[in-house]
Scaffold this motif. Structure first.
Motif, short mmCIF file in Angstrom:
data_model
loop_
_atom_site.label_atom_id
_atom_site.label_comp_id
_atom_site.label_asym_id
_atom_site.label_seq_id
_atom_site.Cartn_x
_atom_site.Cartn_y
_atom_site.Cartn_z
N PRO A 188 -33.38 -42.29 -7.13
CA PRO A 188 -33.17 -43.34 -6.12
C PRO A 188 -31.70 -43.46 -5.72
CG PRO A 188 -33.83 -44.29 -8.22
CD PRO A 188 -33.85 -42.82 -8.41
N ALA A 189 -31.45 -43.91 -4.49
CA ALA A 189 -30.07 -44.07 -4.00
C ALA A 189 -29.28 -44.93 -4.99
CB ALA A 189 -30.09 -44.71 -2.63
N GLY A 190 -28.04 -44.53 -5.24
CA GLY A 190 -27.20 -45.26 -6.20
C GLY A 190 -27.27 -44.67 -7.59
N GLY A 191 -28.25 -43.79 -7.83
CA GLY A 191 -28.37 -43.12 -9.13
C GLY A 191 -27.15 -42.24 -9.40
N VAL A 192 -26.95 -41.96 -10.68
CA VAL A 192 -25.74 -41.21 -11.07
C VAL A 192 -26.12 -39.80 -11.54
CG1 VAL A 192 -23.75 -41.16 -12.63
CG2 VAL A 192 -24.59 -43.34 -11.74
N VAL A 193 -25.39 -38.82 -11.01
CA VAL A 193 -25.58 -37.43 -11.43
C VAL A 193 -24.26 -36.94 -12.02
CG1 VAL A 193 -26.18 -35.09 -10.70
CG2 VAL A 193 -27.28 -37.04 -9.61
N SER A 234 -25.48 -36.86 0.44
CA SER A 234 -26.32 -37.17 1.60
C SER A 234 -27.40 -38.19 1.22
CB SER A 234 -26.97 -35.90 2.16
OG SER A 234 -27.94 -35.43 1.26
N ARG A 235 -27.73 -38.28 -0.07
CA ARG A 235 -28.74 -39.23 -0.54
C ARG A 235 -28.10 -40.48 -1.17
NH1 ARG A 235 -32.26 -38.96 -3.80
NH2 ARG A 235 -33.56 -40.28 -2.47
N ASN A 236 -26.78 -40.61 -0.99
CA ASN A 236 -26.03 -41.75 -1.56
C ASN A 236 -26.16 -41.85 -3.07
OD1 ASN A 236 -24.90 -42.70 0.85
ND2 ASN A 236 -26.87 -43.60 1.42
#
Lengths: 284, 206
Positions: free
Chosen positions: A59-64, A91-93
């Motif tokens: 989901p947007a805001g998730g951390v990679v 691009s997916r925030n």
């Protein structure tokens, strides 16, 4: 009498072809498709598709977290991968943490991160953070799983992590959706053994073509959630994110040179067997 | 302006060293040697600076100054072991470094054993135990068993055991072939990377 002698000379010449001529042939075959900017369709493989799907599912805001474990000697294969995956993440925030276990590789990761972040207007400390390099391999992976700040109390500029908005609630792998390990050595195995097996880290392995065969068993065992192997893997990911880069540009050159190498192998074998037959006939 | 100039100088230096390294394909020469030595020297220097500023300073010096009580003084222990490692450079007391090496070996062995069992052997064995209702699963099972048989040297490879070992070597050869194919692709990728640099960054024709 003169015809067999002439044929033998011709065969012998082919059998002892100057290796430098082969280098020139390979360079020319690599250059022509690049100079002509030829394109070729790329079929996306299962292992790259699931890596893309995994990033897509965060989901947007998730951390990679990106672990840069390669150096300039492998940059042509791995740099297009990090660019394509960062492009996908921003691009997916999604938010990005950059780290690495190979000091000489960090500048490559920083260059890719900062150029892609600038492209998407992302802010340091809010959307991405570079926590830098620590030696120690498996010890670092294990320690980060327990408490990230035990290993990285500050980012690479010396700013305490708690002063960076993005890092305030990130304590260990529990707050990180997935790790992308870009490596030209054996670090993915360490990530699998100590990150995935011990802490359940969702891991995407991006590796050189030489290393790729070693990770298919982990993919089959579902120990990793995706695998990008060599320039081909980069080209497939570029196709999926619709961001053409060096991977896609290089595919026609790869195909041409592979055909040339197959041709040279066949030619080498053919001349070897013809030579042997000629010698046998001569001895008889 | 200054950044552009620095970039131009950087590109030209990279071009010089690229061509110097590639010149080895013709034959060994002083330009190749120069590029090789510069690369080795630069890498060593870079490592040293990086380790000093991203490891020794934050993990030992800064932490010692920031921490309090027991947390502060325990940092002295790894720093002391690190100092022992440097004793290798003094032949008279070089043996002292073995203490630090033994400590490192112990940690690596401990982590390695648990990591290999928990992270590799058990999950891989589990992933091989699949229902034989799929041709891929059958091929995988035959491949695993026959390859293990091939590497079992306590019994002579004869009869059914020998046949299994022969099947095993076929799987091993296929794996070598795949690895070699990937290796060719990897090496060509490196050439493509350099060709792209010359055509794009230097000549600007693509």
């Amino acid at each position: 009498m003169s015809a067999p002698a002439a044929r033998k000379t011709w065969l012998e010449r082919l059998n002892h072809i100057d290796r430098r001529l082969i280098f020139v042939i390979v360079f020319v075959v690599v250059s022509i498709p690049m100079l002509l900017k030829l394109t070729s369709p790329v079929k996306v493989s299962h292992e790259v598709q699931i890596a893309y799907d995994f990033i897509q599912s965060i989901p947007a805001g998730g951390v990679v977290m990106f672990s840069v474990d390669y150096d300039p000697t492998s940059a042509p294969e791995l740099q297009p991968m990090i660019l394509a995956i960062l492009h996908h993440c921003f691009s997916r925030n999604l938010r990005v943490i950059l780290t690495g276990q190979l000091a000489v590789g960090m500048p490559l990761g920083i260059e890719a991160l900062e150029s892609t972040a600038a492209q998407f207007g992302k802010k340091y400390g809010v959307d991405y953070v570079n926590i830098g390099y620590r030696p120690g391999n498996q010890a670092v992976i294990v320690a980060m799983g327990r408490r990230l700040r035990d290993m990285f109390a500050t980012d690479y500029r010396g700013t305490p992590l708690d002063q960076l908005p993005m890092m305030k609630n990130i304590r260990n792998y529990d707050q990180i959706a997935g790790v992308v390990d870009l490596a030209h050595g054996g670090t993915p195995e360490l990530w699998i053994q100590f990150g995935q097996a011990r802490y359940g880290v969702k891991l995407i392995v991006c590796t050189t073509a030489v290393g790729a065969p070693d990770y298919y068993n982990y993919l089959q065992a579902k120990q990793i959630v995706g695998l990008l192997g060599g320039m081909r893997g980069a080209a497939e990911y570029e196709t999926l994110v619709k961001a053409p880069g060096l991977g896609l540009l290089a595919m026609p050159a790869q195909s041409w040179v592979h055909l040339a190498i197959i041709g040279l192998i066949l030619l080498g074998n053919l001349t070897f067997f013809l030579n042997r037959r000629a010698k046998n006939a001569e001895n008889a | 302006m200054a950044a552009n100039l620095a970039n131009t100088i950087g590109v030209w230096m990279a071009v010089f060293f690229t061509l110097a390294i590639l010149s080895f394909l013709y034959k060994d020469n002083p330009f190749y040697k120069l590029a090789e030595y510069v690369y080795v020297g630069l890498s060593a220097g870079y490592w040293l600076i990086y380790v000093m500023f991203f490891d020794v300073k934050p993990m030992i010096v800064d932490k010692f100054l920031q921490e309090q009580g027991f947390e502060r003084y325990i940092i002295i222990f790894p720093a002391f072991l690190g100092a022992l490692m440097l004793c290798r450079m003094i032949p008279r007391i070089a043996y002292v470094s073995r203490v630090a090496i033994a400590f490192t070996m112990g940690i690596s062995a401990g982590l390695g054993v648990t990591g290999a069992i928990h992270g590799m052997i058990l999950p891989q064995v589990k992933a091989t135990m699949l229902p034989l209702n799929d041709i891929n699963n059958v091929i995988m099972l035959v491949g695993v068993i026959s390859t293990v048989v091939y590497f079992y040297f306590s019994r002579e490879h004869k009869g059914a055991f020998g046949v299994a070992a022969k099947v095993g070597i076929i799987f091993v050869m296929i794996s070598f072939g795949a690895a070699f194919g990937y290796t060719v692709m990897a090496r060509i990728s490196l050439l493509i990377g350099r060709a792209y640099f010359l055509f794009h960054d230097w000549l600007g024709i693509i």
